[in-house]
Write an enzyme that holds these catalytic residues in place. Structure first.
Site, PDB file in Angstrom:
ATOM      1  N   CYS A   1       0.821  -1.213   0.000  1.00 21.60           N
ATOM      2  CA  CYS A   1       0.000   0.000   0.000  1.00 21.60           C
ATOM      3  C   CYS A   1       0.863   1.276   0.000  1.00 21.60           C
ATOM      4  O   CYS A   1       1.472   1.580  -1.001  1.00 21.60           O
ATOM      5  CB  CYS A   1      -1.013  -0.025   1.144  1.00 21.60           C
ATOM      6  SG  CYS A   1      -2.371   1.140   0.858  1.00 21.60           S
TER       7      CYS A   1
ATOM      8  N   HIS B   1      -3.829  -4.699   0.521  1.00 25.23           N
ATOM      9  CA  HIS B   1      -3.358  -5.088   1.859  1.00 25.23           C
ATOM     10  C   HIS B   1      -3.469  -6.600   2.051  1.00 25.23           C
ATOM     11  O   HIS B   1      -4.417  -7.079   2.685  1.00 25.23           O
ATOM     12  CB  HIS B   1      -4.176  -4.371   2.938  1.00 25.23           C
ATOM     13  CG  HIS B   1      -3.719  -2.985   3.232  1.00 25.23           C
ATOM     14  ND1 HIS B   1      -2.652  -2.703   4.058  1.00 25.23           N
ATOM     15  CD2 HIS B   1      -4.177  -1.787   2.784  1.00 25.23           C
ATOM     16  CE1 HIS B   1      -2.487  -1.391   4.128  1.00 25.23           C
ATOM     17  NE2 HIS B   1      -3.386  -0.816   3.361  1.00 25.23           N
TER      18      HIS B   1
ATOM     19  N   GLU C   1      -1.916  -8.567   4.024  1.00 25.48           N
ATOM     20  CA  GLU C   1      -1.844  -8.974   5.439  1.00 25.48           C
ATOM     21  C   GLU C   1      -3.211  -8.930   6.106  1.00 25.48           C
ATOM     22  O   GLU C   1      -3.441  -9.625   7.100  1.00 25.48           O
ATOM     23  CB  GLU C   1      -0.834  -8.096   6.196  1.00 25.48           C
ATOM     24  CG  GLU C   1      -1.343  -6.744   6.680  1.00 25.48           C
ATOM     25  CD  GLU C   1      -1.641  -5.740   5.574  1.00 25.48           C
ATOM     26  OE1 GLU C   1      -1.290  -6.003   4.403  1.00 25.48           O
ATOM     27  OE2 GLU C   1      -2.229  -4.679   5.887  1.00 25.48           O
TER      28      GLU C   1
END
Ligand code: MN
Length: 245
Positions: free
Chosen positions: A116, A221, A223
């Protein structure tokens, strides 16, 4: 001693918790830390205050992998533009920390995963520029700040990947569905970087350095997706494997 888990530095941000409003914390979202740990890395937080050459040398001497994490906007002065009214929060000390560390890190040929804001920092570190606001500057763009009103794992749009990219090989395909929590995007692409993924509206969503051991930037994102769906685990596995080599 058996084989050592690779040490993965994750860049942090400054934050002021509501209950401790007189204290500035240097922190990283827990999802980054848990994702790296889950795939065999030992995560460590890099404070956004490491702005000296000697800091970068010390970090490079000890870390095996570098993860540039998400956060606010990069100061446009650092890519040669004036700040427009639609700019978000800027922390110049964090910018200087991450840009300097990234340049020194890549010169050393080390594995890097950029997420990001990190994907945007990677681009600026290599001489690229950013759109300061997608909604204001890219006609007919999708709503890329989608997760501002949704859970972080919510799918916002698809990404088409270059079939010859490392990322397509890692994710075993040329399309993937991703979340989206950004209002800026790559404009001019930095030196050595190759664009390998686009959203349906043309926004650049993924970059890599083809001849680097592992240098991949993603605008989404991953994660925050792994808890709800396993599709992004291979990205973290490949990164930590490269950092172990
Ligand atoms: Mn997006």
């Amino acid at each position: 001693m058996g084989s050592r888990r690779p040490l993965i530095g994750i860049t942090g941000r400054k934050d002021t918790p509501a209950r401790l409003s007189h204290i500035t914390m240097c922190a990283v979202g827990e999802t980054y830390i848990r994702a790296i740990h889950h795939v065999g890395g030992t995560p460590v937080v890099i404070p956004p205050t490491m702005a000296l050459d000697s800091d970068w040398e010390a970090l490079i001497a000890h870390l095996d992998g570098l993860l540039l994490s998400g956060g606010g906007d990069v100061d446009p002065a650092l890519y040669g533009e004036k700040s427009e009214p639609w700019m978000g929060h800027v922390d110049v000390e964090r910018d200087v920390t991450e840009l300097g560390l990234t340049r020194a890190w890549l010169a050393d040929g080390r594995p890097l995963l950029a997420i990001c804001r990190g994907h945007q920092v990677l681009n600026v570190a290599l001489g690229g520029t950013l759109y300061q606001d997608i909604g204001a500057l890219i006609p007919d763009a999708l709503d890329h700040a989608y997760v501002a009103t949704q859970p972080m794992e919510s799918i916002a749009h698809s990404v088409r990947l270059d079939s010859t990219s490392q990322l397509a090989m890692i994710l075993s395909g040329t399309t993937c569905d991703v979340n989206s929590a950004h209002h800026q995007a790559i404009k001019a692409v930095g030196e050595r970087l190759v664009v390998v993924g686009h959203a349906p509206d043309g926004v650049i969503e993924a970059v890599e350095i083809p001849d680097h051991r592992f240098c991949i930037g993603v605008q989404w994102h991953p994660e925050a997706m792994v808890k709800a769906s396993p599709t992004m685990w291979p990205l973290f596995e490949a990164f930590v494997r490269a950092a172990s080599a």
